[in-house]
Design an enzyme around this catalytic site. Structure first.
Site, short mmCIF file in Angstrom:
data_model
loop_
_atom_site.label_atom_id
_atom_site.label_comp_id
_atom_site.label_asym_id
_atom_site.label_seq_id
_atom_site.Cartn_x
_atom_site.Cartn_y
_atom_site.Cartn_z
N HIS A 102 -4.98 0.22 -2.48
CA HIS A 102 -4.33 -0.40 -3.64
C HIS A 102 -5.33 -0.98 -4.64
O HIS A 102 -4.96 -1.24 -5.79
CB HIS A 102 -3.37 -1.49 -3.19
CG HIS A 102 -2.14 -0.96 -2.50
ND1 HIS A 102 -1.20 -0.20 -3.14
CD2 HIS A 102 -1.73 -1.07 -1.21
CE1 HIS A 102 -0.25 0.13 -2.30
NE2 HIS A 102 -0.54 -0.37 -1.11
N GLU B 119 4.45 0.87 8.90
CA GLU B 119 5.05 0.06 7.84
C GLU B 119 6.33 0.66 7.26
O GLU B 119 6.72 0.34 6.14
CB GLU B 119 4.02 -0.15 6.72
CG GLU B 119 3.30 1.11 6.29
CD GLU B 119 2.11 0.84 5.37
OE1 GLU B 119 2.04 -0.26 4.81
OE2 GLU B 119 1.28 1.74 5.23
N ASP C 120 5.97 -2.77 2.53
CA ASP C 120 6.41 -1.37 2.61
C ASP C 120 7.63 -1.22 3.52
O ASP C 120 8.49 -0.37 3.27
CB ASP C 120 5.27 -0.49 3.09
CG ASP C 120 4.29 -0.14 1.99
OD1 ASP C 120 4.71 0.48 0.99
OD2 ASP C 120 3.11 -0.50 2.09
#
Length: 343
Positions: free
Chosen positions: A112, A216, A242
């Site tokens: 990210h 996740e 997530d």
């Protein structure tokens, strides 16, 4: 069992390390080589005669190139609960502050965060100088990303979005050299081996590497026990954001159903651990689920902060404080005579 050292003690140790003299000096052969002016024929000759290079590398203290950090795997096996921070800014300065502050590990986030391999390398170099272990989170489960990440020499690697046993097995195979895996090899020249000066790298790298699989999604949680039991997987990392998105609660990660599924996933991983398997539970703290709560529930690795989020919060509060102070002063119509620093 003795309690692990506090963050302040670890910080003091690292600060004292920076001001102390090195315990080891490079061998004379290495110092002699460095003292010579560059000579292409000399260096080409060294390259062509591998026994000369081996003589240098066998004498060289590799910790001078990449100071050794205590193994995360050994600390986990001794019963420590490790506390870390995610670095999304790729700022070497913030990385250095995090290490000096006493975090047990720093996750450099290439999934990210905006940086890649080159930017991550600068953070690894800074953190190595203060003996803080680094975990690299790769953007995807692929041989190419894994190879480039491991060649930098992190202590751990984190794979996102593992949803099946086959995906976990594939991730592990990317971390191992043939015949046990498919990792491409350039161990004679990459940073992980001290650019080829560490002769023992190949024999120990797979044993020391911490492999973390993020589970996740609802699909992944259905298979979480089997994923946790995959040989080579050391940590199951939960992902509440997530998970909430996969359940249809993107804007409400604190929803009761999300919290219930997350705690069910935690219990199932801890059950696998209780069966005697060497797998640990890792997770992210959330606003309504602080790091202390994760520790109480049995997490072995807790990520309690993100660098950009910490700065954002501090910046917003600073601006609010300034504007609020200005408004209050205007309403009161007078100035207060405050002391200046120590006056």
């Amino acid at each position: 069992m003795a309690a692990p050292p506090s963050a302040s003690l670890r910080t003091n140790h690292r600060l004292s390390f920076l001001s102390s003299k090195p315990k080891h000096r490079p061998p004379l052969s290495f110092l002699h080589l460095k003292s010579q002016p560059f000579n292409s024929s000399l260096h080409l000759n060294l390259r062509s005669k591998t026994h000369h290079l081996n003589a240098i590398s066998s004498d060289l203290d590799i910790s001078l190139l990449n100071p050794h950090c205590p193994s995360l795997k050994s600390r986990l096996s001794s019963g420590e609960t490790l506390y870390g921070i995610f670095l999304l800014s790729f700022s070497p300065t913030l990385a250095e502050i995090a290490g000096l502050a006493g975090y047990d590990y720093v996750v450099v986030d290439m999934e990210h965060g905006p940086g890649g391999i080159s930017e991550a390398l600068q953070c690894l170099r800074v953190l190595a100088s203060i003996h803080t272990p680094v975990i690299l989170r790769v953007p995807e489960v692929s041989a190419a990303w894994t190879k480039k990440a491991l060649d930098l020499g992190p202590q751990g690697i984190m794979f996102p979005n593992i949803e099946s046993v086959s995906a976990a097995e594939m991730a592990v195979s990317y971390c191992r050299f043939p015949p046990r895996g498919v990792r491409g090899t350039a161990h004679t020249i990459v940073r992980a081996s001290g650019y080829g000066l560490d002769d023992a790298y190949v024999s120990r790298c797979e044993e020391e590497l911490l492999i973390m699989c993020q589970v996740e999604t609802t699909t992944g949680i259905k298979e979480i026990e089997a994923i946790a039991a995959v040989e080579g997987v050391n940590v199951i990392q939960t992902g509440p954001l997530d998970l909430s998105a996969s359940m249809g609660y993107l804007w409400d990660p604190g929803h009761k159903k999300v919290r219930e599924m997350l705690k069910e996933a935690e219990r199932r991983v801890l059950d696998v651990k209780e069966e005697g398997r060497s797998v640990y539970l890792g997770g992210f703290a959330m606003p309504k689920d602080p790091p202390e709560m994760l520790k109480q529930r049995g997490y072995h690795m807790v990520s309690g902060a993100i660098d950009v989020a910490m700065f954002r919060q501090a910046a917003v509060e600073d601006v609010k404080r300034f504007r609020s102070a200005g408004k209050n002063a205007a309403e009161e119509g007078e100035e207060k005579e405050d002391g200046y620093y120590s006056e």
